[in-house]
Design an enzyme around this catalytic site. Structure first.
Site, mmCIF file in Angstrom:
data_model
loop_
_atom_site.group_PDB
_atom_site.id
_atom_site.type_symbol
_atom_site.label_atom_id
_atom_site.label_comp_id
_atom_site.label_asym_id
_atom_site.label_seq_id
_atom_site.Cartn_x
_atom_site.Cartn_y
_atom_site.Cartn_z
ATOM 1 N N SER A 88 -16.969 6.535 20.413
ATOM 2 C CA SER A 88 -15.509 6.418 20.338
ATOM 3 C C SER A 88 -14.892 7.737 19.894
ATOM 4 O O SER A 88 -15.460 8.441 19.046
ATOM 5 C CB SER A 88 -15.149 5.321 19.337
ATOM 6 O OG SER A 88 -13.786 5.387 18.997
ATOM 7 N N TYR B 82 -9.059 7.807 23.858
ATOM 8 C CA TYR B 82 -7.762 7.127 23.937
ATOM 9 C C TYR B 82 -6.771 8.156 24.449
ATOM 10 O O TYR B 82 -6.935 9.342 24.176
ATOM 11 C CB TYR B 82 -7.318 6.658 22.546
ATOM 12 C CG TYR B 82 -7.998 5.402 22.054
ATOM 13 C CD1 TYR B 82 -7.921 4.217 22.771
ATOM 14 C CD2 TYR B 82 -8.693 5.395 20.856
ATOM 15 C CE1 TYR B 82 -8.523 3.068 22.319
ATOM 16 C CE2 TYR B 82 -9.308 4.245 20.388
ATOM 17 C CZ TYR B 82 -9.215 3.081 21.116
ATOM 18 O OH TYR B 82 -9.811 1.945 20.660
ATOM 19 N N LYS C 283 -11.449 1.957 31.063
ATOM 20 C CA LYS C 283 -11.754 0.766 30.260
ATOM 21 C C LYS C 283 -10.465 0.060 29.850
ATOM 22 O O LYS C 283 -9.552 0.688 29.333
ATOM 23 C CB LYS C 283 -12.535 1.182 29.005
ATOM 24 C CG LYS C 283 -12.865 0.051 28.049
ATOM 25 C CD LYS C 283 -13.852 0.527 26.994
ATOM 26 C CE LYS C 283 -14.205 -0.543 25.994
ATOM 27 N NZ LYS C 283 -13.204 -0.746 24.951
ATOM 28 N N HIS D 13 -10.651 -5.602 25.332
ATOM 29 C CA HIS D 13 -10.889 -4.969 24.042
ATOM 30 C C HIS D 13 -11.467 -5.981 23.036
ATOM 31 O O HIS D 13 -11.181 -5.935 21.846
ATOM 32 C CB HIS D 13 -9.586 -4.372 23.494
ATOM 33 C CG HIS D 13 -9.763 -3.091 22.720
ATOM 34 N ND1 HIS D 13 -9.547 -1.854 23.252
ATOM 35 C CD2 HIS D 13 -10.167 -2.866 21.448
ATOM 36 C CE1 HIS D 13 -9.780 -0.920 22.339
ATOM 37 N NE2 HIS D 13 -10.168 -1.520 21.229
ATOM 38 N N THR E 176 -9.901 4.634 27.574
ATOM 39 C CA THR E 176 -9.467 3.280 27.206
ATOM 40 C C THR E 176 -7.953 3.199 27.273
ATOM 41 O O THR E 176 -7.259 3.949 26.580
ATOM 42 C CB THR E 176 -9.954 2.938 25.779
ATOM 43 O OG1 THR E 176 -11.365 3.098 25.740
ATOM 44 C CG2 THR E 176 -9.578 1.518 25.386
HETATM 45 C C1 LIG Z 1 -14.786 -2.573 15.101
HETATM 46 C C2 LIG Z 1 -14.449 -2.265 16.524
HETATM 47 C C3 LIG Z 1 -13.920 -1.034 16.855
HETATM 48 C C4 LIG Z 1 -13.621 -0.731 18.195
HETATM 49 N N1 LIG Z 1 -13.169 0.533 18.504
HETATM 50 C C5 LIG Z 1 -12.984 0.853 19.811
HETATM 51 C C6 LIG Z 1 -12.663 2.192 20.176
HETATM 52 O O1 LIG Z 1 -12.566 3.076 19.324
HETATM 53 N N2 LIG Z 1 -12.477 2.454 21.497
HETATM 54 C C7 LIG Z 1 -12.601 1.486 22.475
HETATM 55 O O2 LIG Z 1 -12.443 1.784 23.652
HETATM 56 N N3 LIG Z 1 -12.928 0.230 22.146
HETATM 57 C C8 LIG Z 1 -13.130 -0.099 20.855
HETATM 58 N N4 LIG Z 1 -13.509 -1.376 20.530
HETATM 59 C C9 LIG Z 1 -13.655 -2.377 21.614
HETATM 60 C C10 LIG Z 1 -15.075 -2.363 22.150
HETATM 61 O O3 LIG Z 1 -15.393 -1.162 22.807
HETATM 62 C C11 LIG Z 1 -15.289 -3.506 23.145
HETATM 63 O O4 LIG Z 1 -14.308 -3.453 24.166
HETATM 64 C C12 LIG Z 1 -15.262 -4.892 22.528
HETATM 65 O O5 LIG Z 1 -15.781 -4.866 21.217
HETATM 66 C C13 LIG Z 1 -16.072 -5.827 23.415
HETATM 67 O O6 LIG Z 1 -16.117 -7.105 22.923
HETATM 68 P P1 LIG Z 1 -17.315 -7.690 22.023
HETATM 69 O O7 LIG Z 1 -17.101 -7.107 20.646
HETATM 70 O O8 LIG Z 1 -17.088 -9.147 22.094
HETATM 71 O O9 LIG Z 1 -18.628 -7.222 22.639
HETATM 72 C C14 LIG Z 1 -13.823 -1.698 19.201
HETATM 73 C C15 LIG Z 1 -14.360 -2.944 18.867
HETATM 74 C C16 LIG Z 1 -14.679 -3.233 17.549
HETATM 75 C C17 LIG Z 1 -15.296 -4.563 17.240
#
Ligand SMILES: Cc1cc2nc3c(=O)[nH]c(=O)nc-3n(C[C@H](O)[C@H](O)[C@H](O)COP(=O)(O)O)c2cc1C
Length: 395
Positions: free
Chosen positions: A112, A135, A257, A281, A161
């Protein structure tokens, strides 16, 4: 709880429970929670339970290869560790744990741009190129600087994203008084102090911060401050023209994404993306979105023959990955699961997540008469009537 407990974990659910015990509630909720009423979080899981298998028998399933190719990269298993910011809040190794565990399992992690370990430190921890996530931050100068650093780090693909024009409302974080870095104050004191192992790791480890923005972002002291600063960095005015500029600035493979409609998937292909990630997300941004799995067929029908379609949101079993692949995904990303593994057992815990999923995919393939992931299609599944799929099965 002792860290070695991760070895006894049989399922990702076990690792989630271990994470729940190990982490202060405010940190567990940050990982586990979703936006507003968490409707979309629930939908992501519900959608998988609306699909069952159509098992075939007396098929030679003595060999069940599960390697796939995504953005030109061979992955030994169709599971990618998705980008999640601030992983050091969960375990000291942070995003390094994901990169190393992914490399050892023959797959890849997406770092990330909000990571707590810098792009450079993650890249140094592995020999295979990881992917990085971007982002659409405020100005092109910041974006250009991040892209240049990512290129210098040897990252193999850029994941942009686009579902965070503003920060979603994760109300548990507000209620719990989550701060970055986490602080001990009268509001959080008992929660933090009753998790001494986690606290010791936090106090003796590097400071939890947005490592790629040191110097760019003022130090944050409260959740509302964090949200305000992140909102200040994000730019809700970005459009497809800006994405085209980012694609040109990067010059390598790009995965978009946060795509949830066929129209946007088509546009992504038109502007030059090599892949799209069907994602809401993990239900952490807009609530009342459909499950990612429910819109996967619409997007596969639109662009599946031209680019790689991957999916995330609610993947908790190897069987879920098999279902997504049967509906046309090339691979799945997991977000929360690797953070559960990190909390439960550090880097080895993340490795255990990938091992569990690989074994479950393998066993599922055997039990439904599929000699590998390559031949999976809709004939391998049955969709419950009323399931929110945009296209009927082709049988
Ligand atoms: C704690 C946390 C932080 C996240 N930070 C980002 C991020 O910085 N960039 C991003 O594209 N998605 C981020 N996501 C989303 C994840 O990439 C992903 O889309 C999502 O967690 C998928 O669902 P799942 O947790 O059910 O597998 C984050 C998710 C979580 C749980």
């Amino acid at each position: 709880m002792h860290r070695r407990q991760y070895r006894r974990a049989i399922t990702l659910r076990d690792l989630r429970e271990a994470a729940r015990r190990r982490l202060p509630r405010m940190v567990f909720d940050f990982v586990d929670g979703g936006a507003e009423d968490e409707f979309t979080v629930g939908e992501n899981r519900r959608a998988f339970s609306d699909i069952t298998f159509r098992p075939r028998v007396l098929v030679d399933v003595g060999s069940r290869p599960q390697a796939v190719t995504v953005l030109g990269r061979r992955l030994e298993t169709p599971v990618i560790l998705g980008p999640t910011g601030l992983a050091r809040m969960v375990g000291r190794a942070g995003e390094v744990a994901a990169a190393v565990a992914a490399e050892r399992s023959g797959t890849v992690s997406v770092v990330s741009s909000g990571s707590s370990v810098s792009f450079e430190d993650v890249a140094r921890s592995v020999t295979s190129p990881q992917w990085f996530q971007l982002y659409p931050w405020g100005d092109r100068g910041t974006i250009q600087a991040l892209i240049s650093r990512a290129r210098d780090c040897g990252f193999g693909a850029m994941v942009v994203t686009v579902d965070v024009p503003v920060v979603g409302a994760r109300e548990k974080d507000l209620r719990n008084g989550l701060t970055v870095p986490p602080q001990v104050n009268p509001r959080t004191g008992w929660d933090v102090l009753s998790h001494p192992r986690w606290l010791a790791e936090l106090l003796t480890g590097p400071k939890v911060t947005f490592a790629n923005f040191t110097g760019l972002m003022p130090e944050q002291r409260s959740t509302s401050g964090l949200a305000a600063a992140t909102a200040g960095l994000l730019n809700p005015g970005h459009t497809w023209a800006d994405l085209e500029w980012m694609i040109a600035a990067w010059g390598g493979p790009v995965l978009l994404k946060g795509v949830m409609t066929g129209e946007d998937a088509r546009r992504a292909v038109e502007v030059g993306c090599q892949g799209v990630a069907v994602s809401n997300h993990g239900g952490r941004q807009a609530d009342s979105l459909p499950a990612a799995l429910d819109v996967l067929p619409e997007i596969v029908a639109e662009v599946g023959d031209e680019v790689d379609v991957v999916l995330d949101g609610g993947v908790r079993r190897g069987g879920d990955v098999v279902k997504a692949l049967a509906l046309g995904a090339r691979a799945c990303l997991v977000g929360r699961p690797w953070l559960y593994g990190l909390a439960a057992g550090g880097q080895a815990g993340v490795g255990r997540v990938l091992e569990i999923l690989r074994e479950e995919i393998d066993r599922t393939l055997a039990l439904i008469g599929q000699p590998g992931v390559a031949g999976l299609d809709e004939s391998a599944i049955r969709v419950r009537p009323g399931h929110g799929r945009a296209h009927p099965p082709a049988d």
